[in-house]
Design a protein around this motif. Structure first.
Motif, short mmCIF file in Angstrom:
data_model
loop_
_atom_site.label_atom_id
_atom_site.label_comp_id
_atom_site.label_asym_id
_atom_site.label_seq_id
_atom_site.Cartn_x
_atom_site.Cartn_y
_atom_site.Cartn_z
N LEU A 1 1.14 -1.11 0.16
CA LEU A 1 -0.13 -0.20 0.22
C LEU A 1 1.25 0.74 -0.29
CD1 LEU A 1 -3.15 -1.13 2.57
CD2 LEU A 1 -2.96 -1.22 -0.02
N LEU A 2 1.87 1.32 1.14
CA LEU A 2 3.09 2.08 1.11
C LEU A 2 3.70 2.66 -0.30
CD1 LEU A 2 3.51 2.28 4.65
CD2 LEU A 2 2.08 3.01 4.27
N THR A 3 3.68 1.49 -1.35
CA THR A 3 4.83 2.29 -2.18
C THR A 3 3.70 2.48 -3.31
OG1 THR A 3 6.05 -0.08 -1.88
CG2 THR A 3 5.82 0.79 -4.17
N ALA B 1 12.23 1.18 -1.78
CA ALA B 1 10.70 1.01 -2.43
C ALA B 1 10.78 2.47 -2.81
CB ALA B 1 9.51 0.62 -1.40
N GLY B 2 11.51 3.39 -3.00
CA GLY B 2 10.86 4.99 -3.36
C GLY B 2 9.67 5.76 -2.12
N ASP C 1 2.69 10.99 -4.55
CA ASP C 1 3.36 11.28 -3.40
C ASP C 1 1.63 11.60 -2.37
OD1 ASP C 1 5.08 12.32 -4.71
OD2 ASP C 1 4.57 12.87 -5.81
N LEU C 2 1.51 10.33 -1.87
CA LEU C 2 0.14 10.64 -0.74
C LEU C 2 0.89 10.21 0.73
CD1 LEU C 2 -2.34 8.98 -2.65
CD2 LEU C 2 -1.83 11.32 -2.08
N VAL C 3 2.69 9.66 1.02
CA VAL C 3 2.10 8.92 2.03
C VAL C 3 4.07 9.43 2.37
CG1 VAL C 3 3.49 6.89 1.16
CG2 VAL C 3 2.03 7.13 3.38
#
Length: 362
Positions: free
Chosen positions: A182-184, A229-230, A190-192
């Motif tokens: 999800l985080l990736t 993971a960026g 640009d949400l986290v």
């Protein structure tokens, strides 16, 4: 805690007692918690305490604030209390509002909010709602052990991804990697941004300070995997405890630079309300020969008090010791090739859910 009182060690927990709040009229209580308090009067504090979880049903889930010295104006806490048991946790006093101890109750009597995802959807669906980054982990850790059972944080992130709502996360757990998928994807929009705090590089000391949090090495590994993971990642050297953890400041910053973390920062120890006596008890158990020095330095950076509650100065200590810590951190940061980064998350992609709080199928 008077010098004449015996010092007991509660294994596996950060707090060494169930300190009774001296606020809200709770000092008149004769029982703190349950029958264990009566046992403690005879035999000392209990050695083993079971963690209990109560499901809480709040009417709202986003808390808004107008504090001028913090970077967010809204937050979500999926849980109340935290099993990590960090003795220095500034959130401990919040348990006093529920007639519970900021000490052992805070880390053993937890509350979960399973309705949080539904409440978030309903809030985001309101016509007057305007998006801004939601901070998770500002009060209690969103990835503490019970997240493995409830997965409330993951469900909240799923909603934020679907609605394109930005989120910041602060944790002391490598359990955050369970949501790497999800985080990736959120990072691609640009949400986290994720911050993991590392207090020390010594696992033995960490086990005393924050007994049920992930080990320092696991946290650093999690930061490395997030960076690879960026996902915008931040290493927070927090809290810096004088004469206890400050010796690790340079080492933590150096490791952060080596693993590719985007930014680093430091936060000095804060001891609001009941946290101060709990921390003094902890010092008496684990570092009695150093307790006086530690508290002397703490007071020197807090204008002669255990804690400075004023805006801005609470996060920016003063005095010779504070300037020394600040200079050391800046030098370590320079050596590691890191700089202060202010990340801007994207609020322009927000997709409001339908009025009944349901996600829109694309």
């Amino acid at each position: 805690m008077s010098e004449s009182e015996p010092v007991h060690r509660v294994k596996g927990r950060g707090a060494q007692s169930g300190a009774v709040p001296q606020r809200f009229g709770l000092a008149d209580r004769q029982v703190d918690g349950d029958w264990r308090d009566h046992v403690a009067l005879l035999d000392g504090p209990p050695v083993n305490l079971r963690t209990t979880v109560t499901e809480e049903r709040p009417k709202t889930i986003i808390s808004f604030n107008q504090s001028p010295d913090i970077f967010f104006d809204r937050s979500i806490n999926a849980y109340r209390g935290c099993e990590h048991g960090c003795v220095y946790c500034f959130a401990r006093p919040t348990h006093a509002y529920h007639d519970l101890s900021p000490g052992l109750d805070f880390e053993t009597k937890l509350f979960a909010k399973p309705d949080a995802p539904r409440l978030l959807l309903e809030t985001l669906a309101r016509p007057k709602y305007r998006p801004a980054p939601i901070a998770m982990g500002t009060n209690t850790d969103p990835y503490q052990p019970i997240e493995g059972r409830y997965a409330i944080t993951r469900k909240l992130l799923e909603i934020c991804l679907e609605t394109r709502h930005p989120v910041t996360i602060t944790t002391k757990s490598d359990r955050v990697l369970r949501d790497l998928d999800l985080l990736t994807e959120m990072a691609e929009h640009d949400l986290v941004a994720v911050a993991i705090s590392v207090t020390t590089l010594d696992p033995v000391l960490s086990g005393k300070l924050e007994p049920r949090a992930s080990s320092p090495e696991k946290r650093l590994t999690a930061l490395e995997k997030l960076a690879q993971a960026g996902i915008p990642s931040h290493c927070s050297v927090a809290p810096v405890i004088p004469a206890i953890t400050d010796e690790f400041m340079e080492g933590i910053v150096a490791r952060a630079g080596e693993i590719g973390v985007g930014s680093v920062g430091w936060i000095p120890l804060r001891l609001p309300h009941e946290v101060a006596p709990l921390f003094r008890e902890w010092l008496a158990v684990h570092f009695p020969e150093r307790a006086g020095k530690v508290m002397s330095i703490v007071r020197s950076i807090r204008n002669g008090r255990d804690n400075d509650p004023q805006f801005f100065s609470r996060l920016r200590p003063t005095g010779v010791w504070a300037e020394l810590f600040r200079a050391r951190f800046m030098l370590a940061q320079k050596r590691a090739g890191l700089r202060k980064v202010r990340l801007e998350l994207d609020c322009s992609r927000f997709r409001r859910p339908s009025s009944d709080g349901q996600l829109v199928l694309i």
